[in-house]
Design a protein around this motif. Sequence first.
Motif, PDB file in Angstrom:
ATOM      1  N   VAL A   1       0.842  -1.193   0.000  1.00  0.00           N
ATOM      2  CA  VAL A   1       0.000   0.000   0.000  1.00  0.00           C
ATOM      3  C   VAL A   1       0.879   1.245   0.000  1.00  0.00           C
ATOM      4  O   VAL A   1       1.812   1.361   0.792  1.00  0.00           O
ATOM      5  CB  VAL A   1      -0.923   0.025   1.232  1.00  0.00           C
ATOM      6  CG1 VAL A   1      -1.754   1.307   1.271  1.00  0.00           C
ATOM      7  CG2 VAL A   1      -1.835  -1.196   1.233  1.00  0.00           C
ATOM      8  N   THR A   2       0.566   2.181  -0.890  1.00  0.00           N
ATOM      9  CA  THR A   2       1.289   3.447  -0.963  1.00  0.00           C
ATOM     10  C   THR A   2       0.487   4.529  -0.261  1.00  0.00           C
ATOM     11  O   THR A   2      -0.716   4.670  -0.494  1.00  0.00           O
ATOM     12  CB  THR A   2       1.513   3.857  -2.431  1.00  0.00           C
ATOM     13  OG1 THR A   2       2.264   2.829  -3.093  1.00  0.00           O
ATOM     14  CG2 THR A   2       2.271   5.180  -2.518  1.00  0.00           C
ATOM     15  N   TYR A   3       1.135   5.288   0.594  1.00  0.00           N
ATOM     16  CA  TYR A   3       0.487   6.404   1.282  1.00  0.00           C
ATOM     17  C   TYR A   3       0.870   7.703   0.593  1.00  0.00           C
ATOM     18  O   TYR A   3       2.051   7.980   0.375  1.00  0.00           O
ATOM     19  CB  TYR A   3       0.898   6.442   2.755  1.00  0.00           C
ATOM     20  CG  TYR A   3       0.352   5.279   3.538  1.00  0.00           C
ATOM     21  CD1 TYR A   3      -0.885   5.346   4.156  1.00  0.00           C
ATOM     22  CD2 TYR A   3       1.071   4.086   3.628  1.00  0.00           C
ATOM     23  CE1 TYR A   3      -1.401   4.260   4.859  1.00  0.00           C
ATOM     24  CE2 TYR A   3       0.567   2.993   4.324  1.00  0.00           C
ATOM     25  CZ  TYR A   3      -0.665   3.092   4.939  1.00  0.00           C
ATOM     26  OH  TYR A   3      -1.175   2.006   5.627  1.00  0.00           O
ATOM     27  N   VAL A   4      -0.141   8.478   0.210  1.00  0.00           N
ATOM     28  CA  VAL A   4       0.094   9.750  -0.461  1.00  0.00           C
ATOM     29  C   VAL A   4      -0.404  10.874   0.447  1.00  0.00           C
ATOM     30  O   VAL A   4      -1.469  10.767   1.056  1.00  0.00           O
ATOM     31  CB  VAL A   4      -0.615   9.813  -1.833  1.00  0.00           C
ATOM     32  CG1 VAL A   4       0.050   8.857  -2.810  1.00  0.00           C
ATOM     33  CG2 VAL A   4      -2.093   9.472  -1.722  1.00  0.00           C
ATOM     34  N   VAL A   5       0.369  11.932   0.543  1.00  0.00           N
ATOM     35  CA  VAL A   5       0.043  13.008   1.475  1.00  0.00           C
ATOM     36  C   VAL A   5      -0.985  13.946   0.860  1.00  0.00           C
ATOM     37  O   VAL A   5      -0.823  14.433  -0.266  1.00  0.00           O
ATOM     38  CB  VAL A   5       1.313  13.785   1.870  1.00  0.00           C
ATOM     39  CG1 VAL A   5       0.954  14.951   2.794  1.00  0.00           C
ATOM     40  CG2 VAL A   5       2.305  12.861   2.561  1.00  0.00           C
ATOM     41  N   GLY A   6      -2.045  14.198   1.605  1.00  0.00           N
ATOM     42  CA  GLY A   6      -3.085  15.120   1.170  1.00  0.00           C
ATOM     43  C   GLY A   6      -4.036  15.400   2.316  1.00  0.00           C
ATOM     44  O   GLY A   6      -4.198  14.572   3.208  1.00  0.00           O
ATOM     45  N   ASP A   7      -4.645  16.562   2.300  1.00  0.00           N
ATOM     46  CA  ASP A   7      -5.530  16.971   3.373  1.00  0.00           C
ATOM     47  C   ASP A   7      -6.847  17.468   2.788  1.00  0.00           C
ATOM     48  O   ASP A   7      -6.887  18.508   2.125  1.00  0.00           O
ATOM     49  CB  ASP A   7      -4.869  18.080   4.192  1.00  0.00           C
ATOM     50  CG  ASP A   7      -5.617  18.404   5.474  1.00  0.00           C
ATOM     51  OD1 ASP A   7      -6.835  18.123   5.539  1.00  0.00           O
ATOM     52  OD2 ASP A   7      -4.999  18.936   6.411  1.00  0.00           O
ATOM     53  N   LEU A   8      -7.920  16.737   3.021  1.00  0.00           N
ATOM     54  CA  LEU A   8      -9.220  17.116   2.476  1.00  0.00           C
ATOM     55  C   LEU A   8      -9.758  18.399   3.107  1.00  0.00           C
ATOM     56  O   LEU A   8     -10.585  19.086   2.503  1.00  0.00           O
ATOM     57  CB  LEU A   8     -10.235  15.987   2.682  1.00  0.00           C
ATOM     58  CG  LEU A   8     -10.013  14.730   1.841  1.00  0.00           C
ATOM     59  CD1 LEU A   8     -10.970  13.628   2.280  1.00  0.00           C
ATOM     60  CD2 LEU A   8     -10.192  15.016   0.367  1.00  0.00           C
ATOM     61  N   ALA A   9      -9.305  18.728   4.307  1.00  0.00           N
ATOM     62  CA  ALA A   9      -9.782  19.945   4.961  1.00  0.00           C
ATOM     63  C   ALA A   9      -9.214  21.198   4.310  1.00  0.00           C
ATOM     64  O   ALA A   9      -9.889  22.223   4.216  1.00  0.00           O
ATOM     65  CB  ALA A   9      -9.429  19.917   6.445  1.00  0.00           C
ATOM     66  N   THR A  10      -7.958  21.120   3.837  1.00  0.00           N
ATOM     67  CA  THR A  10      -7.313  22.284   3.218  1.00  0.00           C
ATOM     68  C   THR A  10      -7.193  22.162   1.704  1.00  0.00           C
ATOM     69  O   THR A  10      -6.996  23.160   1.019  1.00  0.00           O
ATOM     70  CB  THR A  10      -5.913  22.481   3.801  1.00  0.00           C
ATOM     71  OG1 THR A  10      -5.076  21.356   3.427  1.00  0.00           O
ATOM     72  CG2 THR A  10      -5.956  22.569   5.319  1.00  0.00           C
TER      73      THR A  10
END
Length: 262
Positions: A43-52
Amino acid sequence: MTAPFLVTGGTGTLGRLVVPLLRSSGADVRVLSRRARSPEDGVTYVVGDLATGAGVAAATEGVGTVLHLAGSAKGDEEKARTLVAAASGVRHLVFISVVGADRVPVVSAIDRAMFGYYASQRAAERVVEGSGVPWTTLRATQFHDLILMVARGLARLPVCPVPSGLRAQPIDAGEVAARLVSLALGEPAGLVPDLAGPEVHSLDDLVRSYLHTVGKRRPILPVRIPGQAFQALRAGANLAPDHATGHITWTDFLATRLPTPH
């Protein structure tokens, strides 16, 4: 090569079950995370923020299917807008919602404070429906895990205040995860039939069975809550007795999750 799947909320109660099921199907899986994490178990984790919105567009790049599982107590509509704005090229958007999202009116301040989640989920549903992205939405009843969290919290008090007349039809999160993965591997289907647990219980009975299982004694105090939302819930707006397709009961769940007192 099949396009990757992106999962939001992939480390939550539901996401932790969905991700390995997707992997076992042979899917290439990305999980949206607010902080950097090392890959694990394919599994690859990608950085992202749905709030911003930071990093979300990059996270969806090249993705074929998105499973949006990142529900919260507030802000679901805005987070859904952020996601669909970035996912315009996605083939399939799968969203998990809650039974009763379209039937629980949230009008007063008390409604919003106690049951605002229903309105938030319905607003997010509308965002998905109007996104222009082919979509599937599944509404499920409350997870066993949520009922357990509520019961544990009440059991810490000398008296358990339980909303009177409230019923629940809890379902196992693993059964919801399996249904979501099946939907994600298929074609967009719009609003699909509800998914509900096998039994309807009064909330006070659920709390009593928890107390019995852990060997605690607490009096239960029925509390009537004002407002239109609670009135709708007392009438069963959060239930789906015609879709009681789950198999794992509340008793089964407690037996596997909690130790039996000596």
